[in-house]
Design a protein around this motif. Structure first.
Motif, short mmCIF file in Angstrom:
data_model
loop_
_atom_site.label_atom_id
_atom_site.label_comp_id
_atom_site.label_asym_id
_atom_site.label_seq_id
_atom_site.Cartn_x
_atom_site.Cartn_y
_atom_site.Cartn_z
N PRO D 136 0.85 -1.19 0.00
CA PRO D 136 0.00 0.00 0.00
C PRO D 136 0.89 1.24 0.00
O PRO D 136 1.94 1.25 0.64
CB PRO D 136 -0.75 -0.11 1.34
CG PRO D 136 0.19 -0.87 2.22
CD PRO D 136 0.97 -1.80 1.34
N ARG D 145 -4.73 1.72 -1.73
CA ARG D 145 -4.82 2.34 -0.41
C ARG D 145 -5.43 1.33 0.55
O ARG D 145 -6.15 0.41 0.13
CB ARG D 145 -5.71 3.59 -0.45
CG ARG D 145 -5.38 4.57 -1.54
CD ARG D 145 -4.12 5.38 -1.24
NE ARG D 145 -3.92 6.31 -2.35
CZ ARG D 145 -3.12 6.06 -3.40
NH1 ARG D 145 -2.41 4.95 -3.47
NH2 ARG D 145 -3.01 6.96 -4.38
N ILE D 146 -5.15 1.51 1.81
CA ILE D 146 -5.77 0.64 2.82
C ILE D 146 -7.16 1.20 3.11
O ILE D 146 -7.37 1.94 4.06
CB ILE D 146 -4.91 0.55 4.08
CG1 ILE D 146 -3.51 0.04 3.70
CG2 ILE D 146 -5.55 -0.40 5.09
CD1 ILE D 146 -2.54 -0.01 4.87
N GLY D 150 -9.45 -1.48 -1.88
CA GLY D 150 -8.00 -1.64 -2.09
C GLY D 150 -7.69 -3.08 -2.47
O GLY D 150 -8.12 -4.01 -1.80
N PHE D 152 -4.89 -6.12 -3.41
CA PHE D 152 -3.51 -6.55 -3.16
C PHE D 152 -3.31 -7.94 -3.74
O PHE D 152 -4.22 -8.76 -3.71
CB PHE D 152 -3.25 -6.63 -1.65
CG PHE D 152 -3.36 -5.31 -0.94
CD1 PHE D 152 -4.61 -4.77 -0.65
CD2 PHE D 152 -2.23 -4.61 -0.56
CE1 PHE D 152 -4.72 -3.55 0.00
CE2 PHE D 152 -2.32 -3.40 0.09
CZ PHE D 152 -3.57 -2.87 0.37
#
Lengths: 266, 266, 266, 266
Positions: D136, D145-146, D150, D152
């Motif tokens: 992030p 962004r967290i 978001g 990942f």
């Protein structure tokens, strides 16, 4: 016949194998900078004949480490992070060309092939290095915070020869992230003819380029140390020796790159 | 003003930082080859418009692994072996250009930056990969011998995606090391303009080149297996799928490279 | 309940995930050695209390680079060479234990996890390093031959700090490959209790071991240079400084390892 | 005689070469978790005979990626970040031992030798892998962004074989970072005798341990995908196959480790 696709080689029918996709390219990362002064003669010696020294502070250099995540439109690279993450360490000076002052990257190491390919396209003289940079993290004793007293280290090696190491200790907020790498870039793109011993260039261009859509957090000034070294394969210390450290900086940024301008075909 | 020196960037006053020195370049290594046939349409699809299929066996492909040690004049790189050693994995087809039949490298991975730089100069579409190849050694049970029954494996991966794996078992001496990569190379060197969305090329050349001073030991024929794969970043299997394995080969070689010839500026 | 299988962790139902399979382990490789003398006090300082200096030439050290291919029974690792190939750089001294003279490896770096695991089992104090060693090859100008005048280099780095570099130039055939690493090994296997601050050891053994089935080509003597360095994480130069080079050596070998003997449980 | 110093080998007079310093050890990092259920028989099969299944949800597994910066007292490693930064990917199940429920790490890969050494000491079955995890970052389009939405990714490979890949998309704040890895660890530390074919163990302990001083940011729940694979050297998918994903999680943490407790010497 199906058309070969891809922004950079290898070109295939699908375009999937291309080492880099077409711009725009997006970057998010942490920048650690040490600005210093070297001998003006050393900057003169690393500029091509058609480029002049900057008028003010011509001996100023920025040695920058960058811890990047990057992607193209759609961000597919982000979920396969090996295709997205890389580090850079590079030396930037300023110069003047046709009356305009530019920044110029004169030495640069990266950690992936897609970063090299973008460099080949953009006129950055990229090589591979082993690069490490302390990360700020919000919790625990094993990471600095981005606040006064936060300490960061950065290192660069190539072929198992250490070439640069820096430390910065944040002192306070800064209006800028330094001045040396703050201008549009002036680069040369040059390719030699394939004929052995041929004079001149098959490609010899002068380019300028800037990032777009730049956003950043608060930049911080820092006390800084920077040591440069030479190796049998890299003259870093003797090319741009550190005579006087000006300042260190740390900032987190986001930026994009979407093309440049050819200033001259030589 | 001192002159900037170096064969490839970065150029410095000493020339020491240049990523590659000027030719001639010398190579010693082990070559493991699997020749096979793919669909003729797939070879047609990976050739540029100005290049034709080979007349005979147009679907023939060589997938080659090479375990190299390399150097320039004087051999300084050999004593700092990180600067000298690298591996390659590459796919070669044949083609015809202006009535002459050539070999052409259409996909290639290497393990070092100096190998990429030679590729940029020579028109090889080089990318970085993780490459491994069984070594012949003269003693012990942990190595094949170069003799009938000797078994070798070779693998290629990029961004942690496996792209190719081969095994060969030597059967007997061979007069040749295959036929697909036995001709002068035909490559294109192309660089796009820096302007976003610009048509055409800043550099667009057709080149040919060959090694010189080639020496080799006895080549061996082999039974061979070859598996190719695709990944989100590489279409290897779908670009040149294996339809029929022709033969494997193994040979130890020495060669040099000292320039090529520009056939066309397009 | 199915039994957990594997020689070293992780243990699974199939045993396939085990980091190393059970011995015997087979090795084929090239050894490059520089034997030298350091201060006798330095060898004394690196031996445990229950071990004495060798009676003759107690300050003799061998710094050895090894370029290995290895496998277990059946040799499956050889065809997936990433699982088989690795390099080592290590320092060996001699010592005496209960009246018997042994060799002892006091510092050692390797390039793979399976090599570390064999070390943990055998009492070698293994760490990861970046290791390179010139290869002899039979053709071309980019490789030495194993003959008088053949020149080889070897390097070791860890965490981007260069720790050792050597060059050897072969002078003539040698009856031996040196004397320092020619004896059975004497190692300690020690594991600390998990309790913080606990005294003593959970495991504290003295072991001896030798290879078996050793075969080798002609060993060569060589003129040699060896430079050692320290880093923040490794005291190599200050631990065993080079006072006088005795000789370099080069040999190609095959060997196996199939267990050792516990001399003491302390 | 000077005393040999160091927490883990190699032991030298200064102690500087020790692969790991004595605890406490400090960690700061990002954790990406996918909790899922596998067949209860598969968890049973990977637990030693003296350990039982957890009473509740015995088939629950956590596959965790961790992007760490770590150091010892004084934090010297942080300024030479190669000595501090590493990644982990590991599989955790729960189990019961003498009536107490624990977490247990059954498979784990790391990217550095100091991480392996801590594992050897703590009973984690560590191997080396190639591990990547989206970071992030606060600015730019090349980082999540967290926050809700978001995204990942995380990947694991070893010996160029892909073993695991996951994606998570954050949905909302979570009270927990999952439940499977939330208990003290139960590990076995086992070392085989050096004698070939010997039965039993030279060291055979059952340990428990926990981190101390744990701090964390807001944990986030996530939709998750997880794919596991097998290779010739790793049975991940067949050892703990994904039958039902429970949830993904993301959290930033700081923690320390300062010793454990021996539950049994077997």
């Amino acid at each position: 016949m199906p058309e070969l696709k891809g922004f950079a080689p290898p070109f295939t029918e699908s375009g999937r194998s291309a080492l880099i996709p077409h711009p725009p390219w997006f970057y998010s990362g942490d920048l650690l900078t040490v600005e210093y002064r070297t001998d003006v003669e050393r900057v003169r010696a690393i500029l091509p004949d058609d480029v002049e020294l900057a008028e003010e502070d011509p001996g100023a250099v920025a040695f920058i480490w960058a811890d990047w995540q990057s992607c193209s439109d759609g961000g597919a690279e982000l979920l396969d992070p090996a295709r997205s993450q890389y580090k850079e360490a590079f030396a930037v000076v300023r110069c003047r060309y046709e009356g305009v002052t530019y920044s110029r990257c004169v030495l640069i190491w990266v950690t992936t092939d897609f970063a090299i390919a973008r460099g080949v396209y953009q006129g950055y003289p990229k090589k591979l290095g082993s690069i490490h940079q302390t990360r700020p993290m919000p919790f625990g004793k094993a990471a600095p915070r981005i606040e006064a007293g936060g300490r960061f280290g950065a290192t660069l090696a190539a072929y198992d020869h250490r070439l640069a190491q820096a430390t910065i200790t944040l002192t306070g907020p800064s209006d800028t992230n330094g001045f040396v790498n703050a201008l549009p870039m002036l680069h040369h793109r040059q390719v030699r003819p394939i004929e052995r011993g041929a004079d001149g260039w098959s490609l010899d261009e002068v380019l300028t380029m800037s990032g777009v859509g730049f956003e950043a957090g608060q930049a911080w000034k820092a006390d800084a140390t920077l040591e440069l070294f030479d190796s049998p394969w890299d003259d870093v210390a003797s090319t741009l020796p550190v005579r006087e450290v000006i300042s260190g900086y740390h900032v987190q940024v986001g930026t994009s790159w979407d093309g440049g301008t050819t200033l001259a075909h030589r």
